[in-house]
Write a protein that holds these residues in place. Structure first.
Motif, short mmCIF file in Angstrom:
data_model
loop_
_atom_site.label_atom_id
_atom_site.label_comp_id
_atom_site.label_asym_id
_atom_site.label_seq_id
_atom_site.Cartn_x
_atom_site.Cartn_y
_atom_site.Cartn_z
N LEU A 192 0.83 -1.21 0.00
CA LEU A 192 0.00 0.00 0.00
C LEU A 192 0.87 1.26 0.00
CD1 LEU A 192 -2.88 -1.06 2.37
CD2 LEU A 192 -2.84 -1.02 -0.10
N LEU A 193 2.03 1.20 0.66
CA LEU A 193 2.94 2.35 0.62
C LEU A 193 3.46 2.56 -0.80
CD1 LEU A 193 5.10 2.08 3.86
CD2 LEU A 193 3.45 3.82 3.29
N ALA A 194 3.77 1.44 -1.47
CA ALA A 194 4.24 1.55 -2.86
C ALA A 194 3.14 2.14 -3.74
CB ALA A 194 4.66 0.18 -3.38
N SER A 236 3.27 1.26 -15.21
CA SER A 236 2.40 0.45 -16.07
C SER A 236 2.43 -1.03 -15.66
CB SER A 236 2.82 0.61 -17.52
OG SER A 236 4.20 0.42 -17.62
N TYR A 237 3.58 -1.47 -15.09
CA TYR A 237 3.64 -2.86 -14.62
C TYR A 237 3.10 -2.96 -13.20
CZ TYR A 237 6.77 -3.72 -18.55
OH TYR A 237 7.29 -3.82 -19.80
N PHE A 238 3.38 -1.91 -12.44
CA PHE A 238 3.07 -1.99 -11.01
C PHE A 238 1.58 -2.22 -10.75
CE2 PHE A 238 1.54 0.24 -7.21
CZ PHE A 238 2.13 -0.55 -6.24
N ALA A 295 11.37 -2.76 -4.22
CA ALA A 295 11.22 -3.47 -5.50
C ALA A 295 10.01 -2.91 -6.26
CB ALA A 295 11.05 -4.96 -5.25
N PHE A 296 8.93 -2.65 -5.54
CA PHE A 296 7.72 -2.12 -6.19
C PHE A 296 7.92 -0.68 -6.63
CE2 PHE A 296 5.09 -5.41 -3.86
CZ PHE A 296 4.79 -6.09 -5.02
N LEU A 343 -2.66 -5.32 -8.43
CA LEU A 343 -4.02 -5.89 -8.45
C LEU A 343 -3.98 -7.40 -8.26
CD1 LEU A 343 -5.80 -3.90 -11.27
CD2 LEU A 343 -6.42 -3.98 -8.86
N ALA A 344 -3.04 -8.05 -8.98
CA ALA A 344 -2.94 -9.51 -8.88
C ALA A 344 -2.63 -9.91 -7.44
CB ALA A 344 -1.85 -10.01 -9.82
#
Lengths: 475, 276
Positions: free
Chosen positions: B22-24, B180-182, B173-174, B187-188
């Motif tokens: 959530l921080l990311a 666009s990937y994050f 890492a996030f 979500l996954a």
């Protein structure tokens, strides 16, 4: 990433913690296995001791009707080894005090576990060396575990307590490593707006040289664009002043040639005057801008300068039948004569312009301790308190273009005044006039010692005592 | 010591992963981080209260209080995660430019930002309250024995250190991941996380006999034991259960359906738009 230091400290500390604790766990598991081996060895040694003593007592033991009970150890202990001595037929021959009266497990050689007396026990079952009887050596599992763990934890504690210390060291070291960045930032921050010298790249870490080179490129470009701008204002002054002067002459000629002069020519003349005023004001604003102010600071007799300004504006004063009053001490300030003249011209000019015909204007210069206070006061319409901040904005005029006084102006006067005030490190305040209505502008400078270049040199101490008591009235 | 390491690691890792995710997200959406302080404070106080009244809670509702409360805490977290997923979902299926526009639209109203802050606070504080209360209860069992307590505390420090280090590494890492990937990855993960939590609800309800614990769907203990290190990690990540009951499967599917169908709908919309 909000902070490079924060990122590096957290991520390095995370890596160190993971590596360190993985090593701790690996070490812990390995040491526990070793301790297990050690405790099993201890059981084997116990069996050796039993072998040395007990088989010799076998005959007497078998003759006894009940098992012999060995007393408990008298010393307090963290872990103790207990035993049972069992005959081949399964009858108990002897036991230590803490063991049950029956053999606790079937007689099968090897290490085993059993639960009795509310505890779980490690057992080692083995026949005696002469195969005439069996020994069961027992040790409480919890005591063995505690003993082993307390031994191993002595090695674990320092590794855990080291983590915060490592964190602090990483924090400090990264701070040292990032110092060149902080130094560069400080150097840039402390620079004057006009200081566009290239950054010194000597002793700079390679990682920052790229950045310094880019910054130097930028500074070079800025420098040349400032130079261009300065040239532009000079060129514009020349280019605009000449055609405006020519226009003025042609307009005057036209007025002479056409008698009576048509209204449109009179309006043309007004327009040209307004344009000429606007150009002069823009150039003045440009010249006094802090970024490229090329002033020559000297000790200036402000009182003298005020008198001179009043004389210069006497025609305008007379035209509007204003009454002007001048009071004050002889005051000296350190400043740029041209800039101060434009400040006085603008302040007095505004007072003359916006005060209705036959108004009252007062200019005072007072020496107040180490300060010189210049006051310009009129009994004109004044400025409402809510607007006093905004009047310093460029091209801002009270009531917009349709100023209530119907006087021409471009809204640059007070912006120029403020720039001059800032250049001299002075303060300006707008307040209510001491007349029934109107505006009082107070500019406070730092007082300065008089120099011999002026007509009346005075020292500060003398200045403090010396009241000129100048009082002039012009009509 | 090892038990303490495992137990604390399991609890801390789950909370740290949720927090870092959530921080990311906040970092990617240029939101403030202050909510995390509020959430951690509420979570810590909540966990202490849960631990302090553990006996009263356990005795409530004919002895089913603990399970019902856990199920309720899980439910609140799951619902908040689903709401957050549905809110963020549109960002995953837009071009870069459209994405910025959508993001602006979502956050144009202060209520959009506020909603995200509130959801984040609820998710983190409720998860933390439940996880940390187990830690308090575990440690309180050793208060009478100082030697055991120091061993448990050192184990807890190691478990917490590993959990937080993994959480911090995940966060960075996030944050280094392209936006666009994050968003799809985010979500996954939260969908799987919510699914895993829903299985825990079913488990709690089965324990008190509200749901029928039929034969497990499968038994993957031979592959990954639930109580092994990998099992614990998978449990923390996706709520791994080596012998799930059919009802747990149903709970899982029901939980992941909203976000999965919203994603499918947005993907379809995007396809229609590109064809046009």
């Amino acid at each position: 990433m909000k902070s490079i230091r924060g990122f590096l400290v957290i991520i390095l500390l995370a890596i160190v913690t993971l590596a360190n604790f993985a090593a701790v766990l690996r070490g812990y598991l390995g040491s526990m296995d070793e301790a297990e081996r050690l405790f099993n060895q201890r059981m084997l040694q116990q069996v050796d001791l039993l072998n040395y003593t007990l088989p010799q007592l076998l005959t007497t033991a078998e003759q006894r009707s009940e098992a012999r009970v060995f007393p408990a150890r008298t010393l307090a202990t963290e872990a103790s080894l207990e035993f049972q001595w069992v005959a081949l037929d399964g009858t108990l021959l002897a036991r230590s005090n803490a063991m049950p009266e029956q053999p606790v497990v079937p007689l099968e050689q090897g290490f085993q576990f059993a639960n009795f007396h509310n505890y779980r026990w490690h057992l080692f079952v083995t026949p005696s060396s002469d195969k005439s009887s069996w020994f069961i050596v027992a040790e409480r599992a919890d005591q063995r575990y505690r003993l082993a763990e307390s031994m191993i934890l002595q090695a674990v504690y320092p590794m855990v307590f080291a983590i915060p210390i490592i964190g602090l060291i990483i924090w400090w070291i990264i701070g040292v490593g990032l110092k060149p960045i902080a130094n560069l930032a400080r150097e840039l921050r402390q620079r004057e707006a006009t200081d566009l010298r290239a950054l010194e790249q000597q002793d700079m870490p390679v990682e920052l040289i790229q950045l310094a080179q880019s910054a130097n490129d930028l500074l070079r470009r800025l420098d040349s664009s400032f130079a261009r701008e300065k040239r532009f204002s000079g060129d514009a002054a020349h280019e605009l002043r000449t055609p405006i002067a020519a226009l003025k002459i042609h307009c005057e000629n036209l007025l002479h040639e056409l008698q009576p002069a048509p209204a449109s020519v009179l309006k043309l003349k007004q327009g040209i005057e307004r344009m000429s005023y606007l150009v002069e004001q823009i150039l003045l604003l440009n010249r006094t801008a802090p970024d490229h102010f090329m002033g020559n600071f000297e000790t200036v007799n402000l009182t003298q300068l005020v008198k001179q300004t009043i004389v210069e504006q006497s025609a305008a004063l007379e035209l509007k039948h204003h009454q002007i009053e001048f009071n004050g001490d002889e005051c000296w300030v350190s400043g740029d004569r041209t800039a101060l003249t434009s400040l006085l011209n603008n302040l007095l000019g505004n007072a003359i312009k916006y005060t209705p015909d036959g108004g009252q204007i007062a200019i005072n210069t007072w020496l107040r301790g180490g300060d010189v206070v210049l006051e310009v006061m009129d009994n004109g319409p004044g400025i409402p308190a809510t607007e006093r901040e905004r009047v310093f904005d460029r091209f801002y005029r009270l009531g917009g273009d349709r100023h209530s006084s119907k006087t021409t102006g471009c809204g640059l006067g007070l912006a120029i005044v403020q720039q001059v005030v800032e250049l001299h490190g002075a303060r300006i305040a707008l307040t209510q006039s001491r007349y029934e209505q109107g505006l009082l502008i107070i500019v406070t400078f730092t007082a300065c010692l008089a120099t011999s270049t002026e007509s009346k040199p005075l020292h500060l101490n003398q200045l403090l005592d010396h009241k000129v008591g100048d009082h002039e009235q012009l009509h | 010591m090892l038990d303490a390491v495992l137990l604390i690691l399991r609890e801390v890792l789950e909370a740290a992963l949720i927090l870092s995710l959530l921080l990311a997200l906040s970092q990617k959406l240029h939101l403030q981080f202050r909510w995390s302080l509020i959430a951690v404070t509420i979570g810590t106080i909540g966990s202490w209260l849960l631990a302090h009244y553990a006996y009263e809670i356990a005795d409530a509702m004919d002895g089913t209080g603990q399970e019902l409360l856990n199920a309720a805490l899980y439910s609140v977290v799951i619902l908040s995660v689903i709401a957050l997923g549905l809110f963020i979902c549109p960002l995953a299926f837009k071009s870069h430019l459209e994405n910025n526009l959508t993001q602006k639209k979502i956050f144009a109203s202060p209520s959009g930002k506020k909603l995200i802050y509130r959801l984040c606070i609820v998710i983190v504080s409720f998860s933390l309250a439940r996880e940390a209360s187990e830690i308090w209860i575990y440690l309180s069992a050793f208060t009478h024995d100082t030697e055991m307590l120091s061993s448990a505390l050192i184990g807890s420090a190691i478990g917490a250190g590993i959990g937080m280090s993994l959480g911090a590494s995940t966060y960075y890492a996030f944050t280094f991941m392209q936006k666009s990937y994050f968003i799809p990855v985010f979500l996954a993960i939260i969908t799987l996380l919510a699914g895993g939590l829903s299985m825990q609800i079913a488990k709690q309800l089965m324990q008190i006999g509200w749901l029928d614990s039929a034969t497990p769907l499968w038994d993957s203990t031979f592959l990954v034991d639930e109580h092994s290190w990998v099992g614990e990690l998978l449990y923390a990540l996706i709520g791994y259960d080596s012998r799930p009951a059919p009802i747990q499967g149903i709970f899982y599917l029901l939980t992941i359906t909203p976000v999965v169908s919203a994603c499918a709908w947005h993907a379809w919309q995007l396809r229609v738009k590109t064809h046009e």
